[in-house]
Enzyme design. Structure first.
Site, PDB file in Angstrom:
ATOM      1  N   ASN A 156      33.691  28.815  43.010  1.00  0.00           N
ATOM      2  CA  ASN A 156      33.752  28.861  41.266  1.00  0.00           C
ATOM      3  C   ASN A 156      34.527  27.577  40.890  1.00  0.00           C
ATOM      4  OD1 ASN A 156      32.691  29.570  39.267  1.00  0.00           O
ATOM      5  ND2 ASN A 156      33.821  31.802  39.031  1.00  0.00           N
TER       6      ASN A 156
ATOM      7  N   HIS B 256      30.293  46.742  35.014  1.00  0.00           N
ATOM      8  CA  HIS B 256      30.740  46.261  34.241  1.00  0.00           C
ATOM      9  C   HIS B 256      31.058  46.883  33.004  1.00  0.00           C
ATOM     10  CE1 HIS B 256      32.905  43.171  36.955  1.00  0.00           C
ATOM     11  NE2 HIS B 256      32.407  43.814  37.472  1.00  0.00           N
TER      12      HIS B 256
ATOM     13  N   ARG C  74      34.394  50.323  35.529  1.00  0.00           N
ATOM     14  CA  ARG C  74      35.411  48.640  35.120  1.00  0.00           C
ATOM     15  C   ARG C  74      35.364  48.606  33.810  1.00  0.00           C
ATOM     16  NH1 ARG C  74      36.293  42.648  36.733  1.00  0.00           N
ATOM     17  NH2 ARG C  74      35.210  41.835  34.396  1.00  0.00           N
TER      18      ARG C  74
ATOM     19  N   TYR D 131      39.553  38.386  29.722  1.00  0.00           N
ATOM     20  CA  TYR D 131      38.928  37.663  30.406  1.00  0.00           C
ATOM     21  C   TYR D 131      37.286  38.929  30.525  1.00  0.00           C
ATOM     22  CZ  TYR D 131      37.196  39.138  34.762  1.00  0.00           C
ATOM     23  OH  TYR D 131      36.837  39.848  36.089  1.00  0.00           O
TER      24      TYR D 131
ATOM     25  N   ASP E  85      40.548  45.788  35.595  1.00  0.00           N
ATOM     26  CA  ASP E  85      40.969  44.098  35.983  1.00  0.00           C
ATOM     27  C   ASP E  85      41.955  43.576  35.524  1.00  0.00           C
ATOM     28  OD1 ASP E  85      41.739  41.915  37.060  1.00  0.00           O
ATOM     29  OD2 ASP E  85      38.959  41.055  37.958  1.00  0.00           O
TER      30      ASP E  85
ATOM     31  N   HIS F  23      43.601  40.851  36.579  1.00  0.00           N
ATOM     32  CA  HIS F  23      43.092  39.677  35.947  1.00  0.00           C
ATOM     33  C   HIS F  23      44.785  38.693  36.990  1.00  0.00           C
ATOM     34  CE1 HIS F  23      40.512  36.324  36.382  1.00  0.00           C
ATOM     35  NE2 HIS F  23      39.403  37.089  36.814  1.00  0.00           N
TER      36      HIS F  23
ATOM     37  N   GLU G 110      43.321  46.911  39.276  1.00  0.00           N
ATOM     38  CA  GLU G 110      42.334  45.466  40.126  1.00  0.00           C
ATOM     39  C   GLU G 110      43.418  44.311  39.743  1.00  0.00           C
ATOM     40  OE1 GLU G 110      39.374  43.950  39.827  1.00  0.00           O
ATOM     41  OE2 GLU G 110      39.073  42.348  40.761  1.00  0.00           O
TER      42      GLU G 110
ATOM     43  N   GLU H 212      40.544  39.648  45.645  1.00  0.00           N
ATOM     44  CA  GLU H 212      39.295  38.935  45.443  1.00  0.00           C
ATOM     45  C   GLU H 212      39.695  36.980  45.474  1.00  0.00           C
ATOM     46  OE1 GLU H 212      38.655  39.776  41.634  1.00  0.00           O
ATOM     47  OE2 GLU H 212      39.489  37.835  41.077  1.00  0.00           O
TER      48      GLU H 212
ATOM     49  N   ARG I 184      40.670  43.730  47.938  1.00  0.00           N
ATOM     50  CA  ARG I 184      38.973  43.680  47.338  1.00  0.00           C
ATOM     51  C   ARG I 184      38.277  41.895  48.353  1.00  0.00           C
ATOM     52  NH1 ARG I 184      36.677  43.968  43.253  1.00  0.00           N
ATOM     53  NH2 ARG I 184      37.259  42.414  42.704  1.00  0.00           N
TER      54      ARG I 184
ATOM     55  N   HIS J  36      35.141  42.136  47.182  1.00  0.00           N
ATOM     56  CA  HIS J  36      34.509  41.544  45.391  1.00  0.00           C
ATOM     57  C   HIS J  36      33.460  41.028  45.078  1.00  0.00           C
ATOM     58  CE1 HIS J  36      36.076  37.221  42.990  1.00  0.00           C
ATOM     59  NE2 HIS J  36      35.752  38.581  42.281  1.00  0.00           N
TER      60      HIS J  36
ATOM     61  N   ASP K 209      29.244  34.807  41.031  1.00  0.00           N
ATOM     62  CA  ASP K 209      29.954  33.971  41.678  1.00  0.00           C
ATOM     63  C   ASP K 209      30.154  33.989  42.999  1.00  0.00           C
ATOM     64  OD1 ASP K 209      32.440  34.725  40.030  1.00  0.00           O
ATOM     65  OD2 ASP K 209      33.044  33.852  42.182  1.00  0.00           O
TER      66      ASP K 209
ATOM     67  N   GLU L 231      31.575  46.276  44.359  1.00  0.00           N
ATOM     68  CA  GLU L 231      31.261  45.411  42.858  1.00  0.00           C
ATOM     69  C   GLU L 231      30.027  44.982  43.121  1.00  0.00           C
ATOM     70  OE1 GLU L 231      33.678  42.854  41.822  1.00  0.00           O
ATOM     71  OE2 GLU L 231      33.491  42.366  40.451  1.00  0.00           O
TER      72      GLU L 231
ATOM     73  N   TRP M 205      45.554  32.961  34.561  1.00  0.00           N
ATOM     74  CA  TRP M 205      44.581  33.176  34.146  1.00  0.00           C
ATOM     75  C   TRP M 205      43.912  34.396  34.792  1.00  0.00           C
ATOM     76  CZ3 TRP M 205      39.283  33.951  35.708  1.00  0.00           C
ATOM     77  CH2 TRP M 205      38.489  34.051  34.805  1.00  0.00           C
TER      78      TRP M 205
HETATM   79  O1  KDG Z   1      35.213  33.626  40.249  1.00  0.00           O
HETATM   80  C1  KDG Z   1      36.370  33.945  39.520  1.00  0.00           C
HETATM   81  C2  KDG Z   1      35.897  35.551  38.903  1.00  0.00           C
HETATM   82  O2  KDG Z   1      35.018  35.898  40.409  1.00  0.00           O
HETATM   83  C3  KDG Z   1      36.691  36.758  38.707  1.00  0.00           C
HETATM   84  O3  KDG Z   1      37.021  36.530  37.795  1.00  0.00           O
HETATM   85  C4  KDG Z   1      36.024  37.846  38.798  1.00  0.00           C
HETATM   86  O4  KDG Z   1      37.689  38.958  39.167  1.00  0.00           O
HETATM   87  C5  KDG Z   1      36.377  39.417  38.989  1.00  0.00           C
HETATM   88  C6  KDG Z   1      36.472  40.101  39.629  1.00  0.00           C
HETATM   89  O5  KDG Z   1      37.142  41.321  39.751  1.00  0.00           O
HETATM   90  O6  KDG Z   1      35.072  40.490  39.395  1.00  0.00           O
HETATM   91 MG    MG Z   2      38.626  40.871  39.443  1.00  0.00          MG
END
Ligand code: KDG
Ligand code: MG
Length: 409
Positions: free
Chosen positions: A37, A122, A147, A159, A217, A219, A243, A269, A290, A319, A323, A346, A409
């Site tokens: 991605n 989600h 989630r 996010y 998540d 993140h 996560e 991930e 993940r 994951h 993407d 997921e 991020w």
């Molecule tokens: O490319 C980044 C995404 O795959 C990510 O932000 C998605 O964190 C993610 C998730 O848990 O699906």
């Molecule tokens: Mg994630």
């Protein structure tokens, strides 16, 4: 059998995908996902310039040998670009092997250990009513694990919250990569997030009762101490997993988190190899792996890491965002079907346009995902459809704190 052609197909039905197509002298074809991605063309170039010439005339049956050859002969091991490229080759060769054997790949990995894969959907919302509606929608769609991501007062763009207006002015809709010339800047405030989140989970638990599996998540945004506090604060709401609570490059961070909370932890991930996760597994610092087939080098290493994790009672939680292409999703579904220590998959569901480019045998019934029983991975590339959608530059956003400092991020 010999490999006689290898094509790298870049298409952008609703987002960019990089797909490898391997063709043999007997006309059997195999597909692999190489989508990274926001950095898609780097993998496409790696494949075209450095991998395709090495594959011609090789025997597609020798999957392990080809994997080891690409991994070791490159000298510069690991990293997301290299491992996504190797993953695509590995998946394509498993696809070919399945087609030659007349079996779905999960049969070649040991056969089905379950009827299908439990999945999580989600849900998100800018406020509680919107979040509850979103959770109800996911439940009606068949998900029994969900989630939960929420807006936080004082943060403009967060996010995973679908309906909020982003810094770019566009809707997010679960697709964080935006088709802009430069990455979009977003804002972040960890203290505001830590104050707000437990109350949201309390309200969700109260509304939906004890059965629903809830996930969140983080993140990669917290320090170990902040993550430990969040894990502790969320314990009363019985999360299925928390996560990516800390940035993933520092495995030791999870030691501190683990000492302070019994909230189950999931991470991986952004990992590319077993070396990124082995200490987390052997020290039993996490509960769910993940990793994604696409960014972890393919089906072969994903199966191996899960067999290793089984020794420590660590389960899978692969994951599966949009993407990861339908080919990458199929690859990890076959692994999930075969391993004993499957946890949860997921499932974000691809767009209609994406599903027209990638014709799939997958089924999703009553929350159970199944890759289908077509020989190979069960995905075919409709090249005519793919050719309609040229690559479009797109970037993931990035965060800045109120004082202008760049944040994870
Ligand atoms: O490319 C980044 C995404 O795959 C990510 O932000 C998605 O964190 C993610 C998730 O848990 O699906
Ligand atoms: Mg994630």
């Amino acid at each position: 059998m010999k490999i006689v052609a290898v094509d790298v197909v870049v298409t952008s039905p609703t987002r960019n995908f990089v797909t490898l197509k391997v063709t043999t002298d007997e006309g059997v074809t195999g597909l692999g996902d190489a989508t990274l991605n926001g950095r898609e063309l780097s993998v496409a170039a790696y494949l075209k310039e450095h991998v395709v010439p090495l594959l011609l005339n090789r025997d597609p049956a020798n999957i392990e040998d080809t994997w080891q050859f690409l991994y070791r002969s490159g000298y510069w091991r690991r990293g997301p670009v290299t491992m996504a490229a190797i993953a695509a080759v590995d998946m394509a060769l498993w696809d070919i092997k399945g087609k030659v054997a007349g079996m779905p790949v999960y049969q070649l990995l040991g056969g089905a250990s379950r009827r299908g894969l439990s999945t999580y959907g989600h849900a998100s919302g800018r406020d509680l009513p919107e979040l509850f509606d979103s959770i109800r929608h996911e439940k009606e769609h068949g998900f029994s694990a969900i989630r939960v991501q929420t807006s936080v007062p004082g943060i403009t763009a967060l996010y995973g919250v679908a309906a909020q207006t982003q810094a770019s002015g566009e809707r997010y809709d679960y697709e964080p990569a935006q088709r802009t010339a430069l990455p979009v800047e977003e804002d972040w405030d960890t203290r505001a997030y830590l104050r707000h989140l437990p109350g949201v989970f309390e309200a969700v638990r109260h509304e939906f009762g004890p059965d629903l599996a809830l996930l969140h998540d983080g993140h990669h945004r917290m320090t170990p101490l902040q993550a430990a506090r969040l894990g502790k604060d969320l314990e009363p709401y019985d999360l299925f997993w928390l996560e990516d609570c800390t940035p993933a490059e520092n495995q030791e961070a999870l030691r501190l988190v683990r000492q302070h909370t019994t909230t189950p932890l999931a991470i991986g991930e952004v990992f590319n190899s077993i070396y990124d996760i082995k200490d987390l597994i052997t020290e039993q610092l996490i509960d769910y792996v993940r990793c994604a087939s696409t960014h972890f080098g393919g089906i072969s290493p994903l199966k191996k890491v899960m067999d290793f994790a089984a020794v420590y009672q660590v389960k899978s939680g692969f994951h599966g965002p949009t993407d990861v292409s339908p080919v990458g999703l199929a690859a990890q579904m076959h692994v999930g079907m075969a391993i004993h220590n499957f946890g949860l998959q997921e499932y974000m569901e691809h767009s209609e346009r994406t599903n027209a480019v990638f014709e799939q045998s997958l089924t999703f019934v009553d929350g159970l995902l199944h890759p289908g029983d077509q020989p190979g991975l069960g995905v075919e590339l409709n090249e005519e459809e793919a050719a309609k959608y040229a690559y479009q530059p797109a970037y993931l956003p990035y965060n800045r704190l109120a004082d202008g400092t760049v944040h994870d991020w």
